[in-house]
Design a protein around this motif. Structure first.
Motif, PDB file in Angstrom:
ATOM      1  N   ALA A  62      12.608  -4.052 -11.937  1.00 33.39           N
ATOM      2  CA  ALA A  62      11.950  -2.737 -11.235  1.00 33.39           C
ATOM      3  C   ALA A  62      12.149  -2.036 -12.635  1.00 33.39           C
ATOM      4  O   ALA A  62      10.718  -1.157 -12.548  1.00 33.39           O
ATOM      5  N   ARG A  63      12.648  -1.630 -12.669  1.00 36.15           N
ATOM      6  CA  ARG A  63      13.688  -0.491 -13.722  1.00 36.15           C
ATOM      7  C   ARG A  63      12.131  -0.420 -14.674  1.00 36.15           C
ATOM      8  O   ARG A  63      11.729   0.920 -15.570  1.00 36.15           O
ATOM      9  N   ARG A  64      11.571  -2.086 -14.899  1.00 41.39           N
ATOM     10  CA  ARG A  64      10.685  -2.122 -16.541  1.00 41.39           C
ATOM     11  C   ARG A  64       9.416  -1.910 -15.782  1.00 41.39           C
ATOM     12  O   ARG A  64       8.689  -2.351 -17.355  1.00 41.39           O
ATOM     13  N   ARG A  65       9.141  -2.104 -14.946  1.00 42.79           N
ATOM     14  CA  ARG A  65       7.896  -2.653 -14.241  1.00 42.79           C
ATOM     15  C   ARG A  65       7.494  -0.684 -13.819  1.00 42.79           C
ATOM     16  O   ARG A  65       7.910  -0.028 -13.837  1.00 42.79           O
ATOM     17  N   ASP A  66       5.719  -1.388 -13.200  1.00 45.36           N
ATOM     18  CA  ASP A  66       5.370   0.183 -12.633  1.00 45.36           C
ATOM     19  C   ASP A  66       6.100   0.627 -11.523  1.00 45.36           C
ATOM     20  O   ASP A  66       6.679   0.032 -10.413  1.00 45.36           O
ATOM     21  N   THR A  67       5.470   1.520 -11.001  1.00 43.57           N
ATOM     22  CA  THR A  67       6.050   2.816  -9.810  1.00 43.57           C
ATOM     23  C   THR A  67       5.875   1.601  -8.291  1.00 43.57           C
ATOM     24  O   THR A  67       6.895   1.478  -7.498  1.00 43.57           O
ATOM     25  N   PRO A  68       4.719   0.800  -8.621  1.00 43.37           N
ATOM     26  CA  PRO A  68       4.372   0.037  -7.067  1.00 43.37           C
ATOM     27  C   PRO A  68       5.936  -0.634  -7.431  1.00 43.37           C
ATOM     28  O   PRO A  68       6.299  -1.838  -5.623  1.00 43.37           O
ATOM     29  N   ALA A  69       6.256  -1.476  -8.138  1.00 38.75           N
ATOM     30  CA  ALA A  69       7.485  -2.741  -8.206  1.00 38.75           C
ATOM     31  C   ALA A  69       8.660  -2.361  -7.646  1.00 38.75           C
ATOM     32  O   ALA A  69       9.610  -2.102  -7.203  1.00 38.75           O
ATOM     33  N   MET A  70       9.081  -0.647  -8.033  1.00 37.94           N
ATOM     34  CA  MET A  70      10.140   0.141  -7.860  1.00 37.94           C
ATOM     35  C   MET A  70       9.350   0.204  -7.190  1.00 37.94           C
ATOM     36  O   MET A  70      10.668  -0.052  -6.318  1.00 37.94           O
ATOM     37  N   THR A  71       8.265   0.222  -5.963  1.00 44.47           N
ATOM     38  CA  THR A  71       8.859   1.058  -4.766  1.00 44.47           C
ATOM     39  C   THR A  71       9.290  -0.203  -3.450  1.00 44.47           C
ATOM     40  O   THR A  71       9.587   0.101  -2.497  1.00 44.47           O
ATOM     41  N   LEU A  72       8.467  -1.725  -4.151  1.00 43.13           N
ATOM     42  CA  LEU A  72       8.747  -2.746  -3.563  1.00 43.13           C
ATOM     43  C   LEU A  72      10.246  -3.095  -4.042  1.00 43.13           C
ATOM     44  O   LEU A  72      11.223  -3.420  -2.495  1.00 43.13           O
ATOM     45  N   ALA A  73      11.283  -3.069  -4.904  1.00 47.78           N
ATOM     46  CA  ALA A  73      12.619  -2.880  -4.941  1.00 47.78           C
ATOM     47  C   ALA A  73      13.110  -2.068  -4.075  1.00 47.78           C
ATOM     48  O   ALA A  73      14.311  -2.509  -3.455  1.00 47.78           O
ATOM     49  N   LEU A  74      12.934  -0.789  -3.894  1.00 49.80           N
ATOM     50  CA  LEU A  74      13.294  -0.435  -3.007  1.00 49.80           C
ATOM     51  C   LEU A  74      13.071  -0.442  -1.467  1.00 49.80           C
ATOM     52  O   LEU A  74      14.069   0.353  -0.393  1.00 49.80           O
ATOM     53  N   ALA A 132       3.067   3.326   1.419  1.00 53.88           N
ATOM     54  CA  ALA A 132       3.068   4.458   1.511  1.00 53.88           C
ATOM     55  C   ALA A 132       4.451   5.293   0.955  1.00 53.88           C
ATOM     56  O   ALA A 132       3.465   6.316   0.599  1.00 53.88           O
ATOM     57  N   ALA A 133       5.020   4.681  -0.205  1.00 56.91           N
ATOM     58  CA  ALA A 133       6.263   5.168  -0.843  1.00 56.91           C
ATOM     59  C   ALA A 133       5.654   5.583  -1.781  1.00 56.91           C
ATOM     60  O   ALA A 133       6.696   5.813  -2.934  1.00 56.91           O
ATOM     61  N   VAL A 134       5.107   4.384  -2.261  1.00 60.22           N
ATOM     62  CA  VAL A 134       4.457   4.851  -4.042  1.00 60.22           C
ATOM     63  C   VAL A 134       4.722   6.709  -4.426  1.00 60.22           C
ATOM     64  O   VAL A 134       5.137   6.812  -5.562  1.00 60.22           O
ATOM     65  N   PRO A 135       4.182   7.622  -3.772  1.00 60.60           N
ATOM     66  CA  PRO A 135       3.887   8.795  -4.707  1.00 60.60           C
ATOM     67  C   PRO A 135       5.723   9.443  -4.350  1.00 60.60           C
ATOM     68  O   PRO A 135       5.650   9.940  -5.050  1.00 60.60           O
ATOM     69  N   LEU A 136       6.245   9.279  -3.144  1.00 60.22           N
ATOM     70  CA  LEU A 136       7.351   9.652  -3.433  1.00 60.22           C
ATOM     71  C   LEU A 136       8.714   9.216  -4.603  1.00 60.22           C
ATOM     72  O   LEU A 136       9.169   9.774  -5.068  1.00 60.22           O
ATOM     73  N   VAL A 137       8.300   7.504  -4.504  1.00 54.68           N
ATOM     74  CA  VAL A 137       8.976   7.016  -5.988  1.00 54.68           C
ATOM     75  C   VAL A 137       8.260   6.946  -7.286  1.00 54.68           C
ATOM     76  O   VAL A 137       9.214   7.860  -8.224  1.00 54.68           O
ATOM     77  N   THR A 138       7.063   7.987  -7.213  1.00 55.47           N
ATOM     78  CA  THR A 138       6.527   8.835  -8.961  1.00 55.47           C
ATOM     79  C   THR A 138       7.117   9.556  -8.417  1.00 55.47           C
ATOM     80  O   THR A 138       7.350   9.889 -10.148  1.00 55.47           O
ATOM     81  N   ARG A 139       7.580  10.823  -8.104  1.00 51.87           N
ATOM     82  CA  ARG A 139       8.043  11.869  -7.619  1.00 51.87           C
ATOM     83  C   ARG A 139       9.928  11.841  -8.482  1.00 51.87           C
ATOM     84  O   ARG A 139       9.967  12.420  -9.732  1.00 51.87           O
TER      85      ARG A 139
END
Length: 216
Positions: free
Chosen positions: A60-72, A187-194
Motif C-alpha cells: 500500500a505504500r506504493r498505492r493511493d491514500t485510501p489503500a494505505m488507510t485500509l492497510a492501517l 473516515a480515516a482518509v483525511p488523517l492518513v493523508t496528513r
C-alpha cells in the motif's frame, strides 16, 4: 474425570456437534506423528496473518491514500473482532470439550475452567484478517482464507474447540472486521493523508521512481 459443580452452570456444547468433534480427535489419535507439528503450528501460524497484513501495508505504500488507510485499518479490525469475541466467550460460557467429553483424545492440555470455548479466538483472528484484507488486496485475502481454514481445522484436531466454535468465530469476525475496515477506510482518509505528508511519510508512502521523481 470429575466435573466441578460450577461447570454444570456453564453451557455444554457437546450436544451440538460432539460426534463431529470426536471424529476430529479420533483422527488426531490415529495420526500421532502429526500431533506435535500441528500443536506448534496452531499458535505459530497466527504469525502468518500478521505477515499478510504487513505485506498489505508494504504494498500500500506504493498505492493511493485510501489503500494505505485500509492497510492501517486491518489490524484495528482484527483487534476489535477479537475483543468482541472475548466478550461473547464470557457471555456464552461454553465449557471446553475436554470437560464435556473427557474420554476423547486430546493433544492440547485442558485449560482452566474459566477459559471458555465459544467462539475460537484463533479462528476469530484468522477470519477477521481475511475480511480486512478483502477490501485491500483480494489475492492476500485468498491466501489468508486458505490459512484460516487450516487454522480452524487444527483447533478441532487438537481438541481445543468444537467445529461450531470455529464456525461461530468466522460468522462473528467476518462482518465485524469487514464493516470496521470499510468504515475506517472512509473516515480515516483525511488523517492518513496528513500522516503521509508528515514525518511518517517514509512508513506510509514511497516516492515515484524515475529521473524526475520527487516528494511533492
Amino acid at each position: 474425570m470429575t466435573v466441578h459443580p460450577l461447570i454444570s452452570l456453564a453451557f455444554d456444547g457437546s450436544g451440538i456437534d460432539g460426534s463431529l468433534f470426536t471424529a476430529g480427535t479420533d483422527l488426531a489419535r490415529d495420526t500421532r506423528w502429526l500431533n506435535t507439528p500441528l500443536e506448534v503450528w496452531t499458535n505459530a501460524g497466527l504469525g502468518v496473518f500478521a505477515v499478510l497484513m504487513l505485506v498489505g501495508w508494504w504494498k500500500a505504500r506504493r498505492r493511493d491514500t485510501p489503500a494505505m488507510t485500509l492497510a492501517l485499518a486491518a489490524p484495528v479490525a482484527v483487534v476489535l473482532s477479537f475483543a468482541i469475541a472475548e466478550i461473547v466467550k464470557k457471555v456464552v460460557a461454553e465449557v471446553r470439550p475436554c470437560y464435556s467429553l473427557p474420554h476423547d483424545y486430546f493433544v492440547d492440555a485442558c485449560p482452566a475452567r474459566s477459559d471458555y470455548a465459544f467462539p475460537s479466538g484463533h479462528s476469530t483472528v484468522a477470519a477477521a484478517t481475511v475480511a480486512a484484507l478483502w477490501l485491500l488486496d483480494r489475492r492476500l485475502a485468498v491466501i489468508a482464507a486458505i490459512f484460516a481454514l487450516f487454522e480452524g481445522f487444527t483447533r478441532v484436531y487438537l481438541g481445543a474447540h468444537y467445529p461450531h466454535d470455529v464456525l461461530g468465530a468466522a460468522l462473528l469476525a467476518l462482518p465485524v472486521a469487514y464493516l470496521t475496515s470499510r468504515l475506517l477506510g472512509h473516515a480515516a482518509v483525511p488523517l492518513v493523508t496528513r500522516l503521509r505528508a508528515g514525518v511518517l511519510r517514509p512508513l506510509l508512502a514511497v516516492p515515484p521512481r524515475g529521473p524526475e521523481a520527487s516528494w511533492q
